[in-house]
Enzyme design. Structure first.
Site, PDB file in Angstrom:
ATOM      1  N   ALA A  25      26.627 -42.927 -26.480  1.00  0.00           N
ATOM      2  CA  ALA A  25      27.309 -42.628 -25.214  1.00  0.00           C
ATOM      3  C   ALA A  25      28.695 -42.038 -25.430  1.00  0.00           C
ATOM      4  CB  ALA A  25      27.418 -43.907 -24.386  1.00  0.00           C
ATOM      5  N   LYS A  42       6.325 -44.964  -5.921  1.00  0.00           N
ATOM      6  CA  LYS A  42       6.599 -44.204  -7.153  1.00  0.00           C
ATOM      7  C   LYS A  42       6.061 -42.776  -7.072  1.00  0.00           C
ATOM      8  CE  LYS A  42       6.613 -48.401  -9.966  1.00  0.00           C
ATOM      9  NZ  LYS A  42       5.731 -49.374 -10.608  1.00  0.00           N
TER      10      LYS A  42
END
Ligand code: NDP
Ligand code: HSE
Length: 438
Positions: A33, A205
């Site tokens: 990150a 979904k």
């Protein structure tokens, strides 16, 4: 570099998994990150649970709105679920200028249009990789990897609970209710499991996937929704006899006239890959005009698989925050200054199972010699067959599969075996073979 602070709302199955995986893999995640990601505040109705999971590593409260209002919080992780308080919290977080990460497919399928419009207005991200197919990065695949394609259709096993129920009923002959209880115990089922069983969760979904695939708004209300509650064990058995498996599929298909959006039990030929997706595993097939069919497979539910997707979103948002824009998504996944000099091992150090074919004299004691030589190298035999020698033949083949060992042990054993097995030449390829993983 200054850590990014996240506030976690809901530390149940997925929230707990997220907290634990983030803590366990903190160093590796920071290397990717570019800044540490810390969950500094946790809100849950169940304060005891929150205290137990966080073990003093985060500030705990039962007031989720306090976390959303905290100016120190950069990202709000919504893992409460449902469309009530979760909707209010997400909209409030956006209004407060915070990025949001959520696994809440019900919320996005029902209120996604409102939420994304608010986020667009405020210039914040709403990331939702965990909302579809648990740990499978299907959102990233559709939104980034397949952008060249005109998507034609998507068909997926996108509810782990129902797939688990269908698999267990077929394989173990267990009754529906028993398997459902087990799915709940394992943390796969929704708070209201009728969402799983009646196909509602899969419809949430496929609604999200249809929006990403075809560039249309979320239209859950127009989906055909049919679950597995009317299926009986006989149907599963008869389908099997006809060479099919029954799976609950979410299907979104683009046609000239419009989009088919549907969830229902489907007969799939047993030899197809997707027919062999078992238990709580999910699989999504995407047909694009350029790439053809691609298949995405993995754990579709549960604490840590879902946490994997939640944290991927946290990293995405964090990279966006990273000061140096050139390093937001590092070329090699890890930040350039966080690369490590880990050695690549030589083949002799490779660990795997081996296939060995030994040409030996067919006489007493040979097999004992071979097994002793293997044992001396710490190699254990997993399976073995010996070919019957042909008429007049004095030699035969012994075929062995080993348990996991190191290449150098096998090399040493083969070198010794040659004498014991009847004097094959060193390096004779007929004397041994090897296959990689079983
Ligand atoms: P859980 O029920 O295990 O966790 C939710 C937590 O939120 C519970 O601890 C609950 O406490 C707490 N909570 C409820 N209301 C509040 C509130 N007002 N303020 C603070 N905390 C609150 O759910 P899951 O972790 O299974 O699911 C979370 C989300 O992730 C859902 O949207 C779900 O659909 C989604 N998801 C779940 C997956 C899974 O495998 N479980 C996979 C992918 C997505 P209490 O129990 O006391 O109500
Ligand atoms: N209840 C859901 C399922 C959780 O069983 O697939 C994952 O979204």
């Amino acid at each position: 570099m200054k850590p990014i602070n996240a506030g976690l709302l809901g530390i149940g199955t997925v929230g707990g998994g997220t907290f634990n995986v983030l803590a366990r893999n903190a160093a590796e995640i920071t290397r990717r990150a570019g800044r540490p990601i810390r969950i500094t505040r946790v809100a849950d109705k169940n304060l005891d649970l929150a205290r137990q999971v966080t073990a003093g590593r985060a500030q705990v409260t039962d007031d989720a709105f306090a976390v959303v209002a905290d100016p120190e919080i950069d990202i709000v992780i919504e893992l409460i679920g449902g469309c009530g308080i979760a909707r209010e919290l997400v909209l409030q977080a956006i209004a407060n200028g915070k990025h949001v990460v959520t696994a809440n497919k019900a919320l996005l399928a029902m209120h996604g249009n409102e939420i994304f419009a608010a986020a667009h207005e405020k210039g914040v991200m709403v990331a939702f990789e965990a909302a579809v197919a648990g740990g499978i990065p299907i959102i990233k695949a559709l939104r980034e990897g397949l952008t060249a394609n005109r998507i034609q259709w998507i068909a997926g096993i996108i509810n782990g609970t129902t797939n688990f129920i269908l698999s267990e009923m077929r394989d173990k002959g267990l009754p529906f209710d028993v398997v459902l209880k087990e799915a709940q115990r394992l943390g796969y089922a929704e708070a209201d499991p009728t969402f799983d069983i009646e196909g509602v969760d899969a419809a949430h979904k496929i609604t999200i996937l249809s929006a990403l695939a075809f560039g249309i708004p979320m239209q859950f209300g127009k989906a055909h929704v049919e679950g597995i509650s009317k299926l009986e064990a006989e149907d599963i058995k008869y389908a099997e006899q006809l060479g099919y498996r029954i799976k609950l599929l979410g299907i979104a298909r683009r046609r000239a006239e419009g989009v088919e959006l549907r969830v229902h039990p489907t007969l799939i030929p047993a030899r197809r890959l997707i027919a062999n997706v078992e238990g709580a595993m999910n699989a999504v097939l995407v047909q694009g005009d350029a790439v053809g069919a691609t298949l995405y497979y993995g754990k579709g539910a549960g604490a840590e698989p879902t946490a994997s997707a939640v944290i991927a979103d946290l990293v995405d948002v964090t990279r966006m925050h990273t000061a140096d824009p050139e390093h937001r998504v590092p070329h090699l996944a890890f930040q350039p200054d966080a690369m490590e000099d880990t050695p690549i091992l030589p083949l002799s150090e490779v660990e795997t199972s081996y296939y060995l074919r030994l040409r030996v004299e067919d006489k007493p004691g040979v097999l004992a010699d071979i097994t002793r030589i293997l044992a001396d190298q710490g190699i254990s035999i997993d399976a073995m067959i010996q070919r019957e020698p042909g008429e007049g033949e004095s030699q035969t083949d012994i075929i062995m599969l080993t348990h996991v060992t190191r290449e150098k042990n096998v090399d040493a054993a083969i070198a010794k075996d040659r004498g014991a097995a009847g004097g094959q030449e060193e390096g004779d390829p007929a004397a041994h073979g090897r296959a990689g993983l079983r």
